[in-house]
Design an enzyme around this catalytic site. Structure first.
Site, mmCIF file in Angstrom:
data_model
loop_
_atom_site.group_PDB
_atom_site.id
_atom_site.type_symbol
_atom_site.label_atom_id
_atom_site.label_comp_id
_atom_site.label_asym_id
_atom_site.label_seq_id
_atom_site.Cartn_x
_atom_site.Cartn_y
_atom_site.Cartn_z
ATOM 1 N N ASP A 20 41.572 34.389 34.074
ATOM 2 C CA ASP A 20 42.043 35.316 33.042
ATOM 3 C C ASP A 20 41.126 36.538 33.076
ATOM 4 O O ASP A 20 39.907 36.403 32.917
ATOM 5 C CB ASP A 20 41.927 34.591 31.688
ATOM 6 C CG ASP A 20 42.358 35.455 30.522
ATOM 7 O OD1 ASP A 20 42.465 36.685 30.676
ATOM 8 O OD2 ASP A 20 42.571 34.881 29.438
ATOM 9 N N ASN A 34 50.877 50.946 30.698
ATOM 10 C CA ASN A 34 52.073 51.779 30.851
ATOM 11 C C ASN A 34 51.666 53.231 30.603
ATOM 12 O O ASN A 34 50.591 53.499 30.074
ATOM 13 C CB ASN A 34 53.202 51.309 29.926
ATOM 14 C CG ASN A 34 52.722 51.181 28.491
ATOM 15 O OD1 ASN A 34 52.295 52.159 27.883
ATOM 16 N ND2 ASN A 34 52.751 49.970 27.946
ATOM 17 N N GLY A 42 52.164 41.010 28.700
ATOM 18 C CA GLY A 42 51.440 40.698 29.926
ATOM 19 C C GLY A 42 49.947 40.947 29.809
ATOM 20 O O GLY A 42 49.331 40.754 28.750
ATOM 21 N N VAL A 43 49.365 41.398 30.895
ATOM 22 C CA VAL A 43 47.918 41.568 30.944
ATOM 23 C C VAL A 43 47.461 42.674 29.983
ATOM 24 O O VAL A 43 46.385 42.603 29.384
ATOM 25 C CB VAL A 43 47.458 41.798 32.406
ATOM 26 C CG1 VAL A 43 47.910 43.126 32.949
ATOM 27 C CG2 VAL A 43 45.966 41.624 32.536
ATOM 28 N N ASP A 44 48.307 43.682 29.815
ATOM 29 C CA ASP A 44 48.005 44.794 28.906
ATOM 30 C C ASP A 44 47.800 44.277 27.471
ATOM 31 O O ASP A 44 46.783 44.570 26.820
ATOM 32 C CB ASP A 44 49.203 45.763 28.969
ATOM 33 C CG ASP A 44 48.897 47.132 28.415
ATOM 34 O OD1 ASP A 44 47.732 47.381 28.036
ATOM 35 O OD2 ASP A 44 49.825 47.959 28.373
ATOM 36 N N SER A 130 51.529 45.696 38.700
ATOM 37 C CA SER A 130 52.982 45.831 38.959
ATOM 38 C C SER A 130 53.686 44.534 39.340
ATOM 39 O O SER A 130 54.905 44.536 39.508
ATOM 40 C CB SER A 130 53.294 46.893 40.031
ATOM 41 O OG SER A 130 53.081 48.185 39.533
ATOM 42 N N GLY A 132 54.157 41.847 37.629
ATOM 43 C CA GLY A 132 54.783 41.137 36.517
ATOM 44 C C GLY A 132 56.092 41.810 36.152
ATOM 45 O O GLY A 132 57.012 41.883 36.982
ATOM 46 N N TYR A 134 56.907 44.814 35.978
ATOM 47 C CA TYR A 134 57.260 45.970 36.813
ATOM 48 C C TYR A 134 57.913 45.562 38.137
ATOM 49 O O TYR A 134 58.350 46.414 38.908
ATOM 50 C CB TYR A 134 56.058 46.875 37.047
ATOM 51 C CG TYR A 134 55.765 47.837 35.895
ATOM 52 C CD1 TYR A 134 56.417 47.717 34.673
ATOM 53 C CD2 TYR A 134 54.846 48.866 36.017
ATOM 54 C CE1 TYR A 134 56.156 48.588 33.618
ATOM 55 C CE2 TYR A 134 54.581 49.753 34.971
ATOM 56 C CZ TYR A 134 55.234 49.605 33.773
ATOM 57 O OH TYR A 134 54.972 50.478 32.742
HETATM 58 P P1 ADP Z 1 53.039 45.052 35.245
HETATM 59 O O1 ADP Z 1 53.805 45.723 34.133
HETATM 60 O O2 ADP Z 1 52.098 46.022 35.958
HETATM 61 O O3 ADP Z 1 53.934 44.301 36.173
HETATM 62 P P2 ADP Z 1 52.220 42.565 33.888
HETATM 63 O O4 ADP Z 1 51.197 42.428 32.828
HETATM 64 O O5 ADP Z 1 53.629 42.246 33.528
HETATM 65 O O6 ADP Z 1 52.040 44.048 34.492
HETATM 66 O O7 ADP Z 1 51.814 41.641 35.106
HETATM 67 C C1 ADP Z 1 50.835 41.968 36.061
HETATM 68 C C2 ADP Z 1 50.145 40.692 36.532
HETATM 69 O O8 ADP Z 1 49.166 40.332 35.551
HETATM 70 C C3 ADP Z 1 51.068 39.482 36.665
HETATM 71 O O9 ADP Z 1 50.779 38.866 37.930
HETATM 72 C C4 ADP Z 1 50.654 38.567 35.510
HETATM 73 O O10 ADP Z 1 50.765 37.195 35.845
HETATM 74 C C5 ADP Z 1 49.193 38.927 35.379
HETATM 75 N N1 ADP Z 1 48.529 38.610 34.109
HETATM 76 C C6 ADP Z 1 49.052 38.405 32.868
HETATM 77 N N2 ADP Z 1 48.068 38.108 31.974
HETATM 78 C C7 ADP Z 1 46.899 38.122 32.684
HETATM 79 C C8 ADP Z 1 45.528 37.866 32.348
HETATM 80 N N3 ADP Z 1 45.150 37.562 31.107
HETATM 81 N N4 ADP Z 1 44.599 37.966 33.345
HETATM 82 C C9 ADP Z 1 44.959 38.290 34.610
HETATM 83 N N5 ADP Z 1 46.223 38.548 34.985
HETATM 84 C C10 ADP Z 1 47.179 38.445 34.024
#
Ligand code: ADP
Length: 190
Positions: A20, A34, A42-44, A130, A132, A134
């Protein structure tokens, strides 16, 4: 799950690990933001929640002063409650096709690395930008990410001693692991 693999590019260790990103203690962590820097899912969302309100406050100021952050560019904020010192926010492309999306994804990684160097960071963690919502196909996203990072590190002139790819899912760890093996094969050919 305790999984990691690493290789050395010039003077920097490049590590792929399962985990994580909000828990990493590298000097900088990167957020897949974004363009409006509003913190989504997601990660954001995870980074905004873990850091506390400071990121949102500083992002609002940035947007007021500079407007939105275009895909492929990066900015930074403080990190609030996180262990990292800096959060570097970059915007990956919404995947359309390789021709359009690859240069933007490559730029998102390299602009983040450049900004980390400008900040004097010695270590940095990336999520799979990108890959996830995106919609960037995972194997392609991993290949572009590792090529962008290794090209940057080989150009020299970096103070980074550690670059980590932090993979949140088994499938992203597997994709990055495969891509790293591909990079090593290419490096071995040189
Ligand atoms: P994007 O909009 O750029 O696609 P996302 O957040 O939807 O961003 O996903 C990008 C990647 O981050 C995905 O592979 C997702 O599994 C991953 N992700 C989500 N939460 C976490 C976290 N806490 N730590 C690391 N990676 C994460």
């Amino acid at each position: 799950m305790e999984k990691s693999t690493r290789c050395r590019i010039a003077n920097t260790d490049l590590a792929i690990l399962a985990g994580d990103i909000t828990q990493q203690d590298t000097d900088a962590i990167v957020n897949a933001a974004n363009s409006r820097l509003r913190g989504g899912g997601g990660v954001d969302g995870a980074i905004h929640r873990a850091a506390g309100p400071i990121i949102d406050r500083q992002c609002r100021v940035y947007i007021r002063e500079h407007g939105s952050l275009p895909p492929g560019r990066a900015m930074w904020t403080d990190s609030g409650n996180l262990k990292a010192k800096y959060v570097i926010h970059t915007v990956g492309p919404i995947y359309r096709n390789d021709e359009e999306s690859e240069p933007i994804l490559r730029s998102a990684y390299q602009e983040s690395l450049r900004l980390a160097d400008d900040l004097g960071a010695r270590s940095i963690s990336f999520p799979a930008i990108s890959a996830g919502v995106y919609g960037y196909p995972l194997d392609k996203a991993a290949r572009v990410a590792l090529t962008a990072i290794t090209d940057y590190l080989r150009e020299g002139d970096t103070s980074l001693v550690l670059v980590q790819m932090v993979c949140f899912t088994d499938s992203s760890y597997a994709a990055f692991h495969r891509a790293l093996k591909g990079c090593e094969a290419v490096m071995g050919d040189e």
